[in-house]
Design a protein around this motif. Structure first.
Motif, PDB file in Angstrom:
ATOM      1  N   MET A  91     -64.182 -33.196 -23.105  1.00  0.00           N
ATOM      2  CA  MET A  91     -63.286 -34.235 -23.616  1.00  0.00           C
ATOM      3  C   MET A  91     -62.155 -34.440 -22.631  1.00  0.00           C
ATOM      4  SD  MET A  91     -61.376 -34.490 -27.303  1.00  0.00           S
ATOM      5  CE  MET A  91     -60.359 -33.046 -27.017  1.00  0.00           C
ATOM      6  N   ILE A  92     -61.789 -35.702 -22.357  1.00  0.00           N
ATOM      7  CA  ILE A  92     -60.780 -35.994 -21.360  1.00  0.00           C
ATOM      8  C   ILE A  92     -59.512 -36.552 -21.996  1.00  0.00           C
ATOM      9  CG2 ILE A  92     -62.473 -36.442 -19.552  1.00  0.00           C
ATOM     10  CD1 ILE A  92     -61.928 -39.449 -19.995  1.00  0.00           C
ATOM     11  N   LEU A  93     -58.385 -36.332 -21.341  1.00  0.00           N
ATOM     12  CA  LEU A  93     -57.100 -36.904 -21.710  1.00  0.00           C
ATOM     13  C   LEU A  93     -56.486 -37.484 -20.453  1.00  0.00           C
ATOM     14  CD1 LEU A  93     -54.503 -37.376 -23.357  1.00  0.00           C
ATOM     15  CD2 LEU A  93     -53.900 -34.980 -22.961  1.00  0.00           C
ATOM     16  N   ALA A 142     -52.999 -30.183 -24.083  1.00  0.00           N
ATOM     17  CA  ALA A 142     -54.090 -29.914 -23.137  1.00  0.00           C
ATOM     18  C   ALA A 142     -54.251 -28.420 -22.878  1.00  0.00           C
ATOM     19  CB  ALA A 142     -53.827 -30.632 -21.822  1.00  0.00           C
ATOM     20  N   ARG A 143     -55.486 -27.994 -22.675  1.00  0.00           N
ATOM     21  CA  ARG A 143     -55.749 -26.620 -22.232  1.00  0.00           C
ATOM     22  C   ARG A 143     -55.635 -26.513 -20.717  1.00  0.00           C
ATOM     23  NH1 ARG A 143     -61.093 -24.408 -25.475  1.00  0.00           N
ATOM     24  NH2 ARG A 143     -60.129 -24.235 -27.538  1.00  0.00           N
ATOM     25  N   PHE A 144     -56.227 -27.471 -20.030  1.00  0.00           N
ATOM     26  CA  PHE A 144     -56.201 -27.466 -18.571  1.00  0.00           C
ATOM     27  C   PHE A 144     -55.795 -28.844 -18.081  1.00  0.00           C
ATOM     28  CE2 PHE A 144     -59.493 -24.404 -19.792  1.00  0.00           C
ATOM     29  CZ  PHE A 144     -58.984 -23.256 -19.196  1.00  0.00           C
ATOM     30  N   LEU A 145     -55.092 -28.879 -16.969  1.00  0.00           N
ATOM     31  CA  LEU A 145     -54.687 -30.131 -16.361  1.00  0.00           C
ATOM     32  C   LEU A 145     -55.274 -30.225 -14.967  1.00  0.00           C
ATOM     33  CD1 LEU A 145     -50.959 -30.122 -17.460  1.00  0.00           C
ATOM     34  CD2 LEU A 145     -52.751 -31.589 -18.338  1.00  0.00           C
ATOM     35  N   VAL A 146     -55.938 -31.326 -14.693  1.00  0.00           N
ATOM     36  CA  VAL A 146     -56.537 -31.570 -13.382  1.00  0.00           C
ATOM     37  C   VAL A 146     -55.764 -32.710 -12.747  1.00  0.00           C
ATOM     38  CG1 VAL A 146     -58.616 -32.229 -12.134  1.00  0.00           C
ATOM     39  CG2 VAL A 146     -58.778 -30.839 -14.223  1.00  0.00           C
ATOM     40  N   ARG A 147     -55.286 -32.527 -11.519  1.00  0.00           N
ATOM     41  CA  ARG A 147     -54.483 -33.547 -10.866  1.00  0.00           C
ATOM     42  C   ARG A 147     -55.089 -33.940  -9.532  1.00  0.00           C
ATOM     43  NH1 ARG A 147     -49.096 -31.098  -8.272  1.00  0.00           N
ATOM     44  NH2 ARG A 147     -49.806 -32.233  -6.449  1.00  0.00           N
ATOM     45  N   LEU A 174     -73.424 -31.167 -28.347  1.00  0.00           N
ATOM     46  CA  LEU A 174     -72.839 -32.482 -28.510  1.00  0.00           C
ATOM     47  C   LEU A 174     -73.767 -33.400 -29.295  1.00  0.00           C
ATOM     48  CD1 LEU A 174     -71.392 -33.122 -24.943  1.00  0.00           C
ATOM     49  CD2 LEU A 174     -70.184 -32.310 -26.966  1.00  0.00           C
ATOM     50  N   ASP A 175     -73.169 -34.248 -30.130  1.00  0.00           N
ATOM     51  CA  ASP A 175     -73.931 -35.307 -30.772  1.00  0.00           C
ATOM     52  C   ASP A 175     -73.129 -36.596 -30.665  1.00  0.00           C
ATOM     53  OD1 ASP A 175     -71.967 -35.400 -32.786  1.00  0.00           O
ATOM     54  OD2 ASP A 175     -73.007 -33.894 -33.972  1.00  0.00           O
ATOM     55  N   ALA A 176     -73.637 -37.657 -31.284  1.00  0.00           N
ATOM     56  CA  ALA A 176     -73.015 -38.971 -31.117  1.00  0.00           C
ATOM     57  C   ALA A 176     -71.577 -39.013 -31.605  1.00  0.00           C
ATOM     58  CB  ALA A 176     -73.845 -40.022 -31.848  1.00  0.00           C
ATOM     59  N   ARG A 177     -71.234 -38.192 -32.611  1.00  0.00           N
ATOM     60  CA  ARG A 177     -69.879 -38.203 -33.160  1.00  0.00           C
ATOM     61  C   ARG A 177     -69.009 -37.094 -32.589  1.00  0.00           C
ATOM     62  NH1 ARG A 177     -67.744 -42.363 -34.528  1.00  0.00           N
ATOM     63  NH2 ARG A 177     -66.362 -41.431 -36.059  1.00  0.00           N
ATOM     64  N   SER A 178     -69.435 -36.473 -31.517  1.00  0.00           N
ATOM     65  CA  SER A 178     -68.602 -35.461 -30.868  1.00  0.00           C
ATOM     66  C   SER A 178     -67.417 -36.128 -30.174  1.00  0.00           C
ATOM     67  CB  SER A 178     -69.423 -34.675 -29.838  1.00  0.00           C
ATOM     68  OG  SER A 178     -70.426 -33.919 -30.459  1.00  0.00           O
ATOM     69  N   PRO A 179     -66.281 -35.408 -30.063  1.00  0.00           N
ATOM     70  CA  PRO A 179     -65.128 -35.974 -29.353  1.00  0.00           C
ATOM     71  C   PRO A 179     -65.468 -36.260 -27.900  1.00  0.00           C
ATOM     72  CG  PRO A 179     -64.487 -34.046 -30.647  1.00  0.00           C
ATOM     73  CD  PRO A 179     -65.988 -34.082 -30.654  1.00  0.00           C
ATOM     74  N   ALA A 180     -65.039 -37.448 -27.431  1.00  0.00           N
ATOM     75  CA  ALA A 180     -65.294 -37.846 -26.049  1.00  0.00           C
ATOM     76  C   ALA A 180     -64.005 -37.936 -25.242  1.00  0.00           C
ATOM     77  CB  ALA A 180     -66.005 -39.200 -26.012  1.00  0.00           C
ATOM     78  N   TYR A 181     -62.917 -38.290 -25.906  1.00  0.00           N
ATOM     79  CA  TYR A 181     -61.657 -38.490 -25.182  1.00  0.00           C
ATOM     80  C   TYR A 181     -60.497 -38.360 -26.161  1.00  0.00           C
ATOM     81  CZ  TYR A 181     -61.568 -43.107 -27.376  1.00  0.00           C
ATOM     82  OH  TYR A 181     -61.559 -44.119 -28.286  1.00  0.00           O
ATOM     83  N   LEU A 182     -59.325 -38.206 -25.609  1.00  0.00           N
ATOM     84  CA  LEU A 182     -58.090 -38.190 -26.384  1.00  0.00           C
ATOM     85  C   LEU A 182     -57.156 -39.212 -25.749  1.00  0.00           C
ATOM     86  CD1 LEU A 182     -56.534 -36.686 -28.681  1.00  0.00           C
ATOM     87  CD2 LEU A 182     -55.581 -35.229 -26.899  1.00  0.00           C
ATOM     88  N   CYS A 183     -56.747 -40.206 -26.516  1.00  0.00           N
ATOM     89  CA  CYS A 183     -55.809 -41.211 -26.025  1.00  0.00           C
ATOM     90  C   CYS A 183     -54.686 -41.384 -27.033  1.00  0.00           C
ATOM     91  CB  CYS A 183     -56.502 -42.557 -25.798  1.00  0.00           C
ATOM     92  SG  CYS A 183     -57.297 -42.707 -24.171  1.00  0.00           S
ATOM     93  N   PHE A 184     -53.579 -41.898 -26.557  1.00  0.00           N
ATOM     94  CA  PHE A 184     -52.422 -42.094 -27.415  1.00  0.00           C
ATOM     95  C   PHE A 184     -52.275 -43.567 -27.770  1.00  0.00           C
ATOM     96  CE2 PHE A 184     -51.710 -37.927 -25.922  1.00  0.00           C
ATOM     97  CZ  PHE A 184     -50.794 -37.318 -26.765  1.00  0.00           C
ATOM     98  N   THR A 185     -51.780 -43.812 -28.998  1.00  0.00           N
ATOM     99  CA  THR A 185     -51.440 -45.176 -29.381  1.00  0.00           C
ATOM    100  C   THR A 185     -50.309 -45.666 -28.484  1.00  0.00           C
ATOM    101  OG1 THR A 185     -49.871 -44.404 -31.055  1.00  0.00           O
ATOM    102  CG2 THR A 185     -52.152 -44.780 -31.763  1.00  0.00           C
ATOM    103  N   SER A 186     -50.085 -46.986 -28.468  1.00  0.00           N
ATOM    104  CA  SER A 186     -49.129 -47.568 -27.514  1.00  0.00           C
ATOM    105  C   SER A 186     -47.696 -47.223 -27.832  1.00  0.00           C
ATOM    106  CB  SER A 186     -49.289 -49.091 -27.501  1.00  0.00           C
ATOM    107  OG  SER A 186     -48.886 -49.635 -28.749  1.00  0.00           O
ATOM    108  N   GLY A 187     -47.386 -46.894 -29.090  1.00  0.00           N
ATOM    109  CA  GLY A 187     -45.999 -46.637 -29.446  1.00  0.00           C
ATOM    110  C   GLY A 187     -45.238 -47.897 -29.801  1.00  0.00           C
ATOM    111  N   SER A 188     -45.921 -49.047 -29.879  1.00  0.00           N
ATOM    112  CA  SER A 188     -45.223 -50.294 -30.181  1.00  0.00           C
ATOM    113  C   SER A 188     -44.729 -50.335 -31.617  1.00  0.00           C
ATOM    114  CB  SER A 188     -46.134 -51.493 -29.912  1.00  0.00           C
ATOM    115  OG  SER A 188     -47.324 -51.392 -30.664  1.00  0.00           O
ATOM    116  N   THR A 189     -45.283 -49.512 -32.513  1.00  0.00           N
ATOM    117  CA  THR A 189     -44.819 -49.466 -33.901  1.00  0.00           C
ATOM    118  C   THR A 189     -44.211 -48.115 -34.242  1.00  0.00           C
ATOM    119  OG1 THR A 189     -46.998 -48.756 -34.694  1.00  0.00           O
ATOM    120  CG2 THR A 189     -46.567 -51.120 -34.627  1.00  0.00           C
TER     121      THR A 189
END
Length: 490
Positions: free
Chosen positions: A1-3, A21-26, A54-69
């Motif tokens: 899973m990516i962030l 995050a557990r690990f950070l890649v830069r 992994l199956d179709a409903r496994s976590p693929a990514y982590l993203c944040f909402t925009s913060g506009s609200t």
């Protein structure tokens, strides 16, 4: 899973995001050598578990909402939800090996996944701008140079690009432009087609981060008319309801509620993202106000929290903004409520905002007297979030704050020594006559987009690499100059 993390974000927001995050890649060069703050991780890191199947409903990514609200929230996305959108976009718009997609989206928001994976699963070319700036001159030059055919963008950002009259905006290769994130007006579409690509297909997408990328779409006709455009009909597999807020009863004008098996997995660390509908389905209450038209197209009317009561009259702030935008000489408008129930309108001129009397008369012609803003504030531009949406939280805080104290006395270029370049760069980007060496640039109107533009212009002038987050980490002319001097660049 990516962030994915965009270095242009403020240090505070980067810290908040990386805390999960557990690990950070830069990649080398994204942060200054020895800078540890954006690389911080929790003191207690959980041991790695055995790899799960992994199956179709496994976590693929982590993203944040925009913060506009409000404060950005972490949303877990699933593999099948991503695949559903990518297939729909590829097949509907015949994306293939001959296409070239521009990657203009901030890396920290889920829209970047459209840029990357729609192109890659289609055999198209993903084009990353060599420049880190999203200012108009560089964006259109980049698009022409690389023969861009597909782009995702935000209305506020496009209005800013097209307001730069001296820039060559033509991109003849562009065939489809996808707009999302904010209301799209017919006037902006006409301007886009007239100045960028006459034959360009324009698609208005709608879908909160919580429901994955987009759940409604509307392709704009050759004659779009005037005013805000609909977001169209649901994508395959999604259903949309317009319900009385807090109930399951349909309403002519009500809250937009989405039901789809291709939703996200919800907010990280909570199970309160979705509600269970009357027949057991998982639904998402968007907080958006909407209605259906006679053609069966969905129109958004703003946020539920943008319905306000002023002097006993219930108003919709997007309606006030629409009227103000229609006044000759107003390029952009945002209306917020100050803490003492005053309406404050922030306006950007095109080229100059007309007198207050003209603005008041325009509002009174269409709306009740309570809709006339108590205060009109003229700005060189409106603050934007990193994804290009208007930062209404910032505007509300400014509207509720006491009047700022006078800035320190400005310095003349001849007195500023090594600060001349920085002063002139910031002054030109902000469109002001003078800037104090010690003034906080963000208090003077810098937002995430103009901060990137300052860094890009300095990079061009010095012919040296300047970090994305320069202005976030060094928010005054004095600090920027010291940073450049320490690296023998200024």
């Amino acid at each position: 899973m990516i962030l994915p993390i965009d270095p242009v974000l403020s240090p505070e927001l980067r810290d908040s995001m990386t805390s999960v995050a557990r690990f950070l890649v830069r990649a080398d060069g994204l942060f200054e050598p020895g800078q540890t703050r954006p690389m911080a991780v929790p003191d207690q890191v959980a041991p790695l578990a055995e790899p799960a199947k992994l199956d179709a409903r496994s976590p693929a990514y982590l993203c944040f909402t925009s913060g506009s609200t409000g404060r950005p929230k972490a949303v877990l996305g699933a593999h099948d939800s991503l695949a559903h959108f990518f297939r729909w976009q590829r097949d509907t718009f015949e994306v293939g090996p001959g296409d070239r997609m521009a990657q203009l989206t901030s890396w920290s928001f889920d829209v970047v996944l459209r840029d990357i994976f729609t192109s890659l699963i289609s055999g198209a070319t993903l084009c990353l701008p060599g420049s880190r700036s999203r200012d108009a001159g560089r964006v259109f030059s980049f698009a022409r140079t690389y023969g861009i055919t597909l782009v995702h963008t935000v209305p506020s950002l496009v209005r800013r690009w097209l307001a730069t009259a001296a820039v060559d905006t033509a991109v003849p290769t562009l065939r489809v432009a996808f707009f999302a994130g904010e209301p799209l007006h017919a006037e902006l579409v006409n301007d886009w087609r007239g100045r960028v690509a006459p034959g360009c297909r324009v698609v208005n997408l709608y879908g909160p981060t919580e429901t994955t990328l987009a759940q409604c779409a509307f392709e704009v006709s050759d004659e779009p008319g005037t005013g805000p455009l609909p977001v169209g009909r649901p994508l395959p597999g999604c259903s949309v309801g317009v319900l009385r807020p807090g109930s399951w009863e349909p309403d002519d004008v009500g809250e937009v509620v989405l039901t789809t098996p291709y939703r996200s997995l919800g907010y990280l660390g909570t199970d309160s993202t979705f509600e269970t509908g009357p027949t057991g389905e998982q639904v998402y209450r968007t907080g958006d106000l909407g209605r259906w038209d006679e053609r069966g197209l969905l129109h958004l009317l703003g946020r539920l929290d943008q319905q306000v009561k002023v002097r006993g009259v219930r108003l919709r702030l997007p309606e006030v903004e629409r009227v103000l935008r229609g006044v000759a000489g107003v390029r952009e408008a945002a209306v917020v409520v100050a803490g003492d129930a005053r309406l404050v309108a922030y306006l950007v001129g095109d080229p100059a905002v007309p007198p207050v009397r003209v603005l008041r008369e325009a509002v009174l012609r269409e709306l009740p007297a309570a809709a006339v803003p108590d205060e009109f504030v003229v700005r060189t531009d409106l603050p934007l979030l990193p994804n290009g949406k208007i930062d209404r939280t910032d505007l509300r805080s400014q509207a509720s704050a006491p009047a700022p104290a006078l800035a320190p006395a400005s310095v003349k270029p001849s007195e500023s020594g090594g600060n001349v370049l920085v002063v002139e760069t910031c002054r030109r980007v902000l469109g002001v006559e003078s800037i104090s060496l010690t003034a906080d640039l963000f208090e003077l109107g810098v937002d995430s987009m103009s901060a990137m533009e300052i860094a890009a212009r300095l990079e061009d002038a010095l012919e040296a690499e300047i970090p994305y987050g320069l202005v976030f980490d060094h928010p005054t002319v004095e600090e920027i100059s010291r940073y450049l001097a320490d690296r023998s660049l200024g």
